[in-house]
Design a protein around this motif. Structure first.
Motif, PDB file in Angstrom:
ATOM      1  N   VAL A   1     -24.983  20.317 -11.496  1.00  0.00           N
ATOM      2  CA  VAL A   1     -25.276  20.538 -12.905  1.00  0.00           C
ATOM      3  C   VAL A   1     -24.073  20.075 -13.715  1.00  0.00           C
TER       4      VAL A   1
ATOM      5  N   SER B   1     -33.819  19.533 -18.765  1.00  0.00           N
ATOM      6  CA  SER B   1     -34.300  20.703 -19.488  1.00  0.00           C
ATOM      7  C   SER B   1     -35.659  20.372 -20.095  1.00  0.00           C
TER       8      SER B   1
ATOM      9  N   LEU C   1     -29.580  17.205 -17.202  1.00  0.00           N
ATOM     10  CA  LEU C   1     -28.688  18.339 -16.934  1.00  0.00           C
ATOM     11  C   LEU C   1     -27.880  18.111 -15.670  1.00  0.00           C
TER      12      LEU C   1
ATOM     13  N   LEU D   1     -30.895  28.273 -16.373  1.00  0.00           N
ATOM     14  CA  LEU D   1     -31.013  27.011 -17.115  1.00  0.00           C
ATOM     15  C   LEU D   1     -32.330  26.904 -17.875  1.00  0.00           C
TER      16      LEU D   1
ATOM     17  N   THR E   1     -25.062  22.521 -19.515  1.00  0.00           N
ATOM     18  CA  THR E   1     -25.931  23.680 -19.631  1.00  0.00           C
ATOM     19  C   THR E   1     -26.678  23.589 -20.953  1.00  0.00           C
ATOM     20  N   PRO E   2     -28.003  23.696 -20.927  1.00  0.00           N
ATOM     21  CA  PRO E   2     -28.758  23.610 -22.179  1.00  0.00           C
ATOM     22  C   PRO E   2     -28.648  24.896 -22.976  1.00  0.00           C
TER      23      PRO E   2
END
Length: 188
Positions: free
Chosen positions: A53, A20, A43, A8, A56-57
């Motif tokens: 989570v 993030s 996130l 991540l 997802t970045p």
């Protein structure tokens, strides 16, 4: 250390929220829930020692050559004159980030100053003072975003001025040229 966090990138975990590093900002001087990701949200979160989570970045890998000192950050306000940009050119700073209005607009005279810096191979990255959104060549005029981009400014593509300064510092330290700098910022 959670397996759910692997891949991540750099994270800030605070008060049970997972953010993030690219998206997060401190929004209050004293509150414990100060870290927020205004545009995209967190996130995920930690609940009973388990990481959840939810998104997802996008990851952008920067060169690992350290950071160069002297990248200047200028935050504009109404009536600001381009004198400091002119000084940056005369002083030979390695790069400048300008936090401009909205989509990337500045008071009169800034386009000429950006063009001068670009002519000296000093990269100028255009960020917005706004907490969310991207700079773009929309408005014309003496120093509208269109004029600043045409003069050689590179859009931060949504990174704040502070974060754009760090990215530019890493790129200049690696010897990146204008095209490479622009291509990296386009990834954000």
């Amino acid at each position: 250390s959670s397996t759910q966090a692997r891949g991540l990138g750099a994270l800030i975990v605070f008060d049970g929220d997972v953010h993030s590093a690219v998206d997060v900002t401190k929004t209050h001087t004293t509150r414990s829930d100060t870290f927020r990701s205004p545009e995209w949200g967190k996130l995920g979160e930690i609940d009973q020692d388990r990481v959840h989570v939810v998104r997802t970045p996008k990851r952008v890998v920067l060169p690992d050559n350290g950071l160069v000192e002297g990248i200047e950050l200028i935050r504009l306000s109404l009536g600001t004159a381009p004198r400091y940009l002119e000084w940056c050119g005369d002083a030979g700073v390695p790069g400048v980030v300008v936090e401009a209005f909205g989509r990337g607009n500045a008071p009169n005279g800034f386009a000429r100053a950006v063009e001068d810096l670009a002519g000296r191979d000093i990269p100028v990255v255009l960020a917005s003072r706004c907490a969310a959104g991207r700079t773009a060549p929309i408005y014309g005029g003496d120093s509208g975003g269109h004029s600043l981009f045409a003069a050689g400014a590179i859009g931060s593509n949504g990174l704040s001025g502070v974060k754009a300064r760090l990215v530019l510092s890493a790129l200049v330290a690696a010897g990146a040229d204008r095209a490479r700098i622009a291509s990296v910022f386009a990834q954000f």
